[in-house]
Design an enzyme around this catalytic site. Structure first.
Site, short mmCIF file in Angstrom:
data_model
loop_
_atom_site.label_atom_id
_atom_site.label_comp_id
_atom_site.label_asym_id
_atom_site.label_seq_id
_atom_site.Cartn_x
_atom_site.Cartn_y
_atom_site.Cartn_z
N SER A 238 6.36 -2.20 5.04
CA SER A 238 7.05 -1.70 3.84
C SER A 238 8.17 -2.65 3.40
O SER A 238 8.77 -2.45 2.35
CB SER A 238 7.64 -0.31 4.10
OG SER A 238 8.63 -0.39 5.10
N ASP B 93 22.81 -3.19 4.40
CA ASP B 93 22.46 -2.00 3.63
C ASP B 93 23.21 -0.76 4.08
O ASP B 93 22.72 0.34 3.90
CB ASP B 93 20.95 -1.75 3.76
CG ASP B 93 20.52 -1.60 5.21
OD1 ASP B 93 21.37 -1.75 6.11
OD2 ASP B 93 19.33 -1.30 5.45
N CYS C 6 39.89 -7.84 -1.65
CA CYS C 6 38.84 -7.72 -0.64
C CYS C 6 38.15 -6.35 -0.85
O CYS C 6 38.54 -5.57 -1.71
CB CYS C 6 39.40 -7.87 0.77
SG CYS C 6 40.21 -6.41 1.45
N CYS D 120 40.42 -3.46 -0.72
CA CYS D 120 41.32 -3.27 -1.88
C CYS D 120 40.63 -2.36 -2.89
O CYS D 120 41.26 -1.53 -3.53
CB CYS D 120 41.61 -4.60 -2.56
SG CYS D 120 42.53 -5.76 -1.58
N CYS E 187 17.54 2.33 0.72
CA CYS E 187 16.29 2.02 0.00
C CYS E 187 15.14 2.87 0.51
O CYS E 187 14.24 3.22 -0.25
CB CYS E 187 15.95 0.55 0.16
SG CYS E 187 17.12 -0.51 -0.65
N CYS F 30 43.98 -6.94 3.81
CA CYS F 30 44.55 -8.20 3.30
C CYS F 30 45.92 -8.00 2.66
O CYS F 30 46.44 -8.91 2.03
CB CYS F 30 43.58 -8.85 2.31
SG CYS F 30 43.46 -7.96 0.75
N CYS G 50 11.22 17.40 5.12
CA CYS G 50 11.36 16.36 4.09
C CYS G 50 10.79 15.07 4.69
O CYS G 50 9.98 15.15 5.61
CB CYS G 50 12.83 16.20 3.68
SG CYS G 50 13.88 15.62 5.01
N1 LIG Z 1 25.16 -4.64 11.24
C1 LIG Z 1 24.06 -5.32 10.93
N2 LIG Z 1 23.75 -6.45 11.60
C2 LIG Z 1 22.64 -7.16 11.30
N3 LIG Z 1 21.77 -6.82 10.36
C3 LIG Z 1 22.03 -5.72 9.65
C4 LIG Z 1 23.17 -4.91 9.89
N4 LIG Z 1 23.15 -3.86 9.04
C5 LIG Z 1 22.04 -4.02 8.29
N5 LIG Z 1 21.36 -5.11 8.67
C6 LIG Z 1 20.09 -5.62 8.10
O1 LIG Z 1 20.24 -5.77 6.72
C7 LIG Z 1 18.96 -5.71 6.11
C8 LIG Z 1 19.08 -4.90 4.85
O2 LIG Z 1 17.94 -5.13 4.08
P1 LIG Z 1 17.02 -4.02 3.45
O3 LIG Z 1 17.77 -2.78 3.22
O4 LIG Z 1 16.32 -4.67 2.33
O5 LIG Z 1 15.96 -3.86 4.64
P2 LIG Z 1 15.43 -2.63 5.50
O6 LIG Z 1 16.58 -1.93 6.14
O7 LIG Z 1 14.40 -3.22 6.40
O8 LIG Z 1 14.72 -1.74 4.42
P3 LIG Z 1 14.19 -0.23 4.48
O9 LIG Z 1 15.42 0.60 4.23
O10 LIG Z 1 13.20 -0.18 3.39
O11 LIG Z 1 13.61 -0.01 5.83
C9 LIG Z 1 18.01 -5.08 7.13
O12 LIG Z 1 17.08 -6.05 7.56
C10 LIG Z 1 18.92 -4.65 8.26
O13 LIG Z 1 18.33 -4.77 9.53
#
Ligand SMILES: Nc1ncnc2c1ncn2[C@@H]1O[C@H](COP(=O)(O)OP(=O)(O)OP(=O)(O)O)[C@@H](O)[C@H]1O
Length: 458
Positions: A118, A179, A220, A223, A237, A298, A410
């Site tokens: 996905s 994310d 930052c 802020c 997502c 900051c 859900c």
């Molecule tokens: N603290 C963190 N350290 C390292 N990577 C992180 C951290 N928090 C989030 N990520 C990474 O950031 C990316 C965010 O990208 P994105 O949301 O497109 O991907 P996803 O989480 O694989 O998507 P989905 O929600 O569809 O499963 C992810 O690959 C996630 O593993």
């Protein structure tokens, strides 16, 4: 067994095993995460200074070298610059792709996750064959194919308070492509403490935004957002959906800002926020507040002098992709296995699916009554009538005087808990007959992983 039946049985078994494999991979990723230690960070020496471009480099970068704003001077700066990419997902992939192709000297790639099918519509560095592999390794391999001169340093781990400062200090510019809110505060604070500019973006559904924090006296993240939003108001997502090209646009804009900073041209969005509405085709730029003298990170008397527990601060997880909410007590919840037993026993009950219609169109359990959470939230009269009728009908088979049990489901088990709360409050307000209501933990994705391998995962 007839050939057709055998095909169906084998298909079901393949689907079941694929679901088991997918959940095994997720457990492996979690185990790798738990196993890592901060001191395992690969040491990287500073990039050596560069006085001239080679013949190959002149040929390769010729179209951008002739831009007077960049020129040889800017290209040399790029070649000795380093960018840390936090998250190799929808934003991180296009960002890293353009930084590598433009000739940035070193890219640090940090992500704890593995590639899933996905991810592919938007995480454009990963391919089908690499499903199950660490995202940073898949991304690094792609980037090396794109530009072998760029040094890619993969960190297959989560950025945590234990590792963030050390990592951020090793790079000139940081791009937040994560994310979740705890990681946003973590990256921000590490950038402030290490004195690094932060190019930050996010995208959801058809919208996205980008800004640059902590650049040359600009504000930052703290802020602008001194306090995190309530955890239950944040959507990711997986829950809200996103169109891959939207993260592509934002990731490219992030790459542009990072490149301009690295080349010495300065960013465009320090102190302002660019909003992108892909459905209407609108870009809008709003001014952000200036740096807060009382900012905890900051400001003049910062209280954030060390990295903290950001998950506690935000009340949500930085690595749990399902962001499991805990709104209900264990007695108000039922596992998919227990629900399956109840279903098989033929015990009268009502299964209420509260997902949006668009998700029900993808897949559904045929016996479930569908009322979207949104309808319950706004006490939609038609929906409540439908529910009341279904309860009355279901009660006919139930024991005299006993309330018909309702199980709410859900996708992942978050919205179902919110729905249970609403149903409880409707009963308390006598808008609904008395009921016993529980939610199904983990929702339909747990159903697909643990009960029915043929049920689609999405
Ligand atoms: N603290 C963190 N350290 C390292 N990577 C992180 C951290 N928090 C989030 N990520 C990474 O950031 C990316 C965010 O990208 P994105 O949301 O497109 O991907 P996803 O989480 O694989 O998507 P989905 O929600 O569809 O499963 C992810 O690959 C996630 O593993």
């Amino acid at each position: 067994m007839a050939a057709r039946e055998e095909v169906l049985a084998l298909q079901a078994e393949v689907a079941q095993r694929e679901a088991e494999l997918s959940s095994l991979k997720q457990r492996l990723a979690a185990a790798l995460l738990a196993d890592q230690e901060p001191e395992r960070l690969v040491p990287v020496p500073p990039l050596p200074p560069k006085a001239a471009l080679s013949r190959d480099e002149i040929l390769r970068y010729s179209r951008q070298l002739v831009l007077p704003e960049l020129g040889v001077r800017g290209q040399l700066r790029l070649a000795t610059a380093s960018v840390l990419v936090v998250g190799c997902g929808g934003l991180g992939c296009p960002l890293a792709q353009y930084l590598a192709s433009a000739g940035v000297g070193r890219l640090g790639l940090v992500d704890y996750d593995v590639v899933e099918m996905s991810n592919l519509p938007r995480q454009v560095l990963h391919g089908e064959a690499l499903a199950g592999q660490a995202k940073v390794l898949s991304a690094a391999a792609s980037l090396r194919r794109l530009n072998s001169a760029v040094e890619c340093v993969p960190y297959a781990q989560a950025l945590t308070p234990a590792t963030a400062l050390d990592l951020v200090r090793r790079y000139d510019v940081v791009a937040d492509c994560s994310d979740n809110v705890p990681t946003r505060y973590l990256v921000n604070d590490a950038c402030v403490l290490a004195g690094r500019p932060l190019v930050s973006a996010s995208a959801l559904r058809f919208e996205g935004q980008i800004t640059v924090y902590h650049y040359d006296g600009g504000p930052c993240y703290r802020c602008v957002f001194p306090q995190p939003p309530p955890a239950e108001t944040v959507t990711n997502c997986a829950d809200g959906g996103v169109l891959g090209v939207v993260t592509g646009v934002l990731g490219c804009l992030q790459a542009l800002e990072a490149l301009k900073i690295a080349a010495g041209l300065g960013p465009s969005y320090s102190g302002s926020l660019l909003l992108f509405d892909a459905l209407r085709g609108h870009f809008r730029c709003i001014k952000l507040r200036s740096r807060r003298p009382d900012c905890a990170a900051c400001g003049e008397r910062p209280t954030v002098t060390d990295l903290q527990d950001y998950e506690a601060f935000c009340g949500s997880s930085a690595t749990d992709k399902c962001r499991s909410l805990q709104l209900l007590s264990p007695e108000e919840r039922v596992s998919v296995a227990d629900y399956k037993r109840l279903l098989d026993s033929g015990s009268p009950h009502l299964l209420l699916d509260v997902r949006p219609q668009v998700e029900v169109d993808i897949c559904r359990l045929p016996h479930a009554l569908h009322i979207p959470l949104k309808h319950l939230q706004r006490r939609d009269a038609e929906s409540l009538k439908l529910l009341g009728e279904a309860m009355r009908k279901g009660k006919q088979g139930a024991q005299e005087g006993a309330a018909l049990p309702i199980y709410v489901i859900c996708k992942l088990g978050n919205d179902s808990q919110k729905a249970v709360k609403i149903l409880q409050s409707l009963t308390a307000a006598r808008e609904l007959d008395s009921l016993t209501v529980q939610d199904v933990v983990g929702g339909l994705m747990a159903w697909a992983a643990k009960i029915d391998g043929t049920f689609p995962q999405y």
